[in-house]
Design a protein around this motif. Structure first.
Motif, mmCIF file in Angstrom:
data_model
loop_
_atom_site.group_PDB
_atom_site.id
_atom_site.type_symbol
_atom_site.label_atom_id
_atom_site.label_comp_id
_atom_site.label_asym_id
_atom_site.label_seq_id
_atom_site.Cartn_x
_atom_site.Cartn_y
_atom_site.Cartn_z
ATOM 1 N N VAL A 51 0.813 -1.224 0.000
ATOM 2 C CA VAL A 51 0.000 0.000 0.000
ATOM 3 C C VAL A 51 0.845 1.272 0.000
ATOM 4 C CG1 VAL A 51 -1.669 1.335 1.345
ATOM 5 C CG2 VAL A 51 -1.982 -1.131 1.065
ATOM 6 N N ILE A 52 1.925 1.291 0.784
ATOM 7 C CA ILE A 52 2.678 2.541 0.923
ATOM 8 C C ILE A 52 3.747 2.714 -0.170
ATOM 9 C CG2 ILE A 52 4.053 3.971 2.470
ATOM 10 C CD1 ILE A 52 1.062 3.694 3.197
ATOM 11 N N PRO A 53 4.853 1.987 -0.145
ATOM 12 C CA PRO A 53 5.842 2.259 -1.205
ATOM 13 C C PRO A 53 5.395 1.876 -2.601
ATOM 14 C CG PRO A 53 6.581 0.457 0.222
ATOM 15 C CD PRO A 53 5.361 1.017 0.842
ATOM 16 N N MET A 54 4.643 0.768 -2.738
ATOM 17 C CA MET A 54 4.325 0.257 -4.072
ATOM 18 C C MET A 54 3.096 0.898 -4.702
ATOM 19 S SD MET A 54 5.235 -3.727 -3.306
ATOM 20 C CE MET A 54 4.807 -4.291 -4.946
ATOM 21 N N VAL A 55 2.310 1.627 -3.905
ATOM 22 C CA VAL A 55 1.160 2.361 -4.460
ATOM 23 C C VAL A 55 1.317 3.858 -4.215
ATOM 24 C CG1 VAL A 55 -1.325 2.748 -4.360
ATOM 25 C CG2 VAL A 55 -0.437 0.418 -4.301
ATOM 26 N N GLN A 56 1.351 4.251 -2.930
ATOM 27 C CA GLN A 56 1.384 5.675 -2.620
ATOM 28 C C GLN A 56 2.646 6.358 -3.139
ATOM 29 O OE1 GLN A 56 -1.141 7.178 -1.692
ATOM 30 N NE2 GLN A 56 -2.463 5.606 -0.817
ATOM 31 N N GLU A 57 3.814 5.773 -2.850
ATOM 32 C CA GLU A 57 5.056 6.399 -3.308
ATOM 33 C C GLU A 57 5.232 6.255 -4.814
ATOM 34 O OE1 GLU A 57 8.450 6.935 -0.812
ATOM 35 O OE2 GLU A 57 7.792 5.282 0.447
ATOM 36 N N ALA A 58 4.708 5.166 -5.374
ATOM 37 C CA ALA A 58 4.777 4.999 -6.826
ATOM 38 C C ALA A 58 3.965 6.073 -7.538
ATOM 39 C CB ALA A 58 4.292 3.606 -7.217
ATOM 40 N N ARG A 59 2.911 6.571 -6.898
ATOM 41 C CA ARG A 59 2.145 7.669 -7.484
ATOM 42 C C ARG A 59 3.011 8.919 -7.622
ATOM 43 N NH1 ARG A 59 -3.474 6.655 -4.061
ATOM 44 N NH2 ARG A 59 -4.323 5.039 -5.442
ATOM 45 N N GLY A 60 3.976 9.058 -6.723
ATOM 46 C CA GLY A 60 4.910 10.170 -6.834
ATOM 47 C C GLY A 60 5.767 10.069 -8.082
ATOM 48 N N LEU A 61 6.110 8.836 -8.465
ATOM 49 C CA LEU A 61 6.856 8.639 -9.711
ATOM 50 C C LEU A 61 6.018 9.073 -10.908
ATOM 51 C CD1 LEU A 61 8.446 5.092 -9.159
ATOM 52 C CD2 LEU A 61 9.348 7.335 -8.508
ATOM 53 N N ASP A 62 4.710 8.803 -10.833
ATOM 54 C CA ASP A 62 3.804 9.175 -11.930
ATOM 55 C C ASP A 62 3.623 10.691 -12.014
ATOM 56 O OD1 ASP A 62 3.425 6.417 -12.283
ATOM 57 O OD2 ASP A 62 1.656 6.393 -10.985
#
Length: 385
Positions: free
Chosen positions: A251-262
């Motif tokens: 939920v946190i690095p693989m979704v929330q933080e990945a949204r930052g990459l987007d």
């Protein structure tokens, strides 16, 4: 699915069960990497990021990140040696709990760096500590629902400060999210291994530096963090995964933080279009460094799944469904590929293409088999004549 995952992941909650005995017979550390699925390609910079020295570039200078103007001797940096606020802590988890209990944003950022510096310097034990139910927060910004966040024109801030304030809020939450992961799962360090906690303390240090850059740039523009409302969505996502380490990683690095990459490249383009190249460089550097944080999450998620004997892709999707986490595009495929998230995990259109390719491959294999059988039958018939 929910009950099955709860039982299998019980080793990461205060209650231990017989089903976990195979993992807990003289606990095998998760720190030593093992072969992963062929669909997973770890971030190439992971080992160099782990081995990198303490990053003291907590100021954004005219040419980019740089140390503070009058750096003091490490490890205290922002604090005097005789006024070390971490002196009462004797373990990494206690240091993390101190950061989580600090409400002032700038103090939290500085304390996070000091805590990681002391961990690196003294190699303290991980220890065991209990995180607060919620991290300490300042009186401002007011926390509202995402729908109540004002649009840029109604915020009272120019567009560049508006975007920078939103990013500062994300980075402040990210400090707490990383330290909460360290502290919350500290009682299972014998299973997870030291590497897990070192990685997430390192993430917290990076995030504290990012918040420092955002705060400095806001001040240069004549504003400060707290000048407009913010939402509490990030912490709500963190609370969902408080009892499940696999879910926390998903939920946190693989979704929330990945949204930052987007979002990073889009923010950079908007800031350039607004005419603020200095802020665009800050945002661009932060987005680039976030790849490491997503990569760390993917690495440990894969390793936990391997220890539990679960298929990572299926587990990831099942956890997002269970915790009602939605994946939204557009996706920055290149950055996600670099961080090591397989596209089939999050992109349904890519998954549909993969499935179609697999189906076609099966058809071709069947046709080849039929042709081979026909040839054999033909040769047999020829022989009989």
């Amino acid at each position: 699915m929910r009950r099955e995952m709860q039982l299998k992941l019980a080793l990461f909650t205060p209650v231990k069960c017989a089903l976990c005995s195979t993992l807990l017979l003289r606990p095998r550390s998760l720190a030593a990497p093992k072969p992963f699925s062929t669909s997973y390609s770890p971030w190439r910079g992971l080992q160099s990021w782990r081995a990198s020295p303490l990053n003291e570039d907590r100021r954004w200078g005219s040419n980019g990140p740089e140390p503070l103007p009058s750096p003091q001797s490490p490890p205290y940096t922002e604090f005097e040696a005789d006024d070390d606020p971490t002196a009462s802590a004797s373990s990494l988890s206690e240091l993390g709990a101190l950061v989580l209990s600090t409400s002032d944003p700038l103090a939290k950022s500085k304390l996070s760096h000091l805590a990681f510096s002391r961990w690196r310097r003294e190699r303290l034990g991980i220890g065991v500590a209990k995180p607060p139910d919620r991290p300490a927060r300042p009186s401002k910004p007011y926390l509202v629902s995402p729908k109540e966040i004002p649009a840029p024109k109604q915020s009272g801030l120019p567009l560049n400060a508006y975007m920078l304030h939103n990013l500062a809020h994300v980075e402040l939450n990210a400090i707490d999210l990383a330290w909460d992961t360290v502290v919350r799962f500290s009682s299972h360090s014998d299973v997870l291994g030291e590497g897990f906690f070192d990685d997430f303390a390192h993430v917290a240090d990076d995030e504290s530096r990012h918040f420092s850059w955002c705060s400095q740039r806001l001040a240069e523009l004549g504003f400060r963090y707290g000048d407009m409302p913010a939402h509490n969505l990030l912490w709500r996502e963190c609370e969902k995964s408080s009892g499940d380490v696999a879910a926390r990683l998903a939920v946190i690095p693989m979704v929330q933080e990945a949204r930052g990459l987007d979002a990073g490249p889009r923010l950079v383009q908007k800031l350039v279009g607004f005419g603020d190249c200095r802020t665009s460089r800050v945002v661009g550097r932060i987005a680039k460094e976030e790849v490491a944080h997503v990569a760390v999450g993917v690495f440990w998620f894969m390793l936990v799944c391997e220890k539990l004997g679960r298929v990572p892709c299926t587990t990831f999707k099942d956890l997002l469904k269970e915790y009602e986490v939605e994946l939204k595009g557009p996706f920055n495929y290149s950055a996600r590929d670099e961080a090591g998230i397989p596209r089939a995990w999050y992109d349904e259109s890519f998954m549909a293409k993969e499935n179609k390719a697999e189906q076609l491959s099966e058809v071709y294999e069947r046709l080849a088999c039929i042709i081979s059988m026909e040839k054999e039958n033909s040769s047999l018939n020829t022989g009989m004549h």
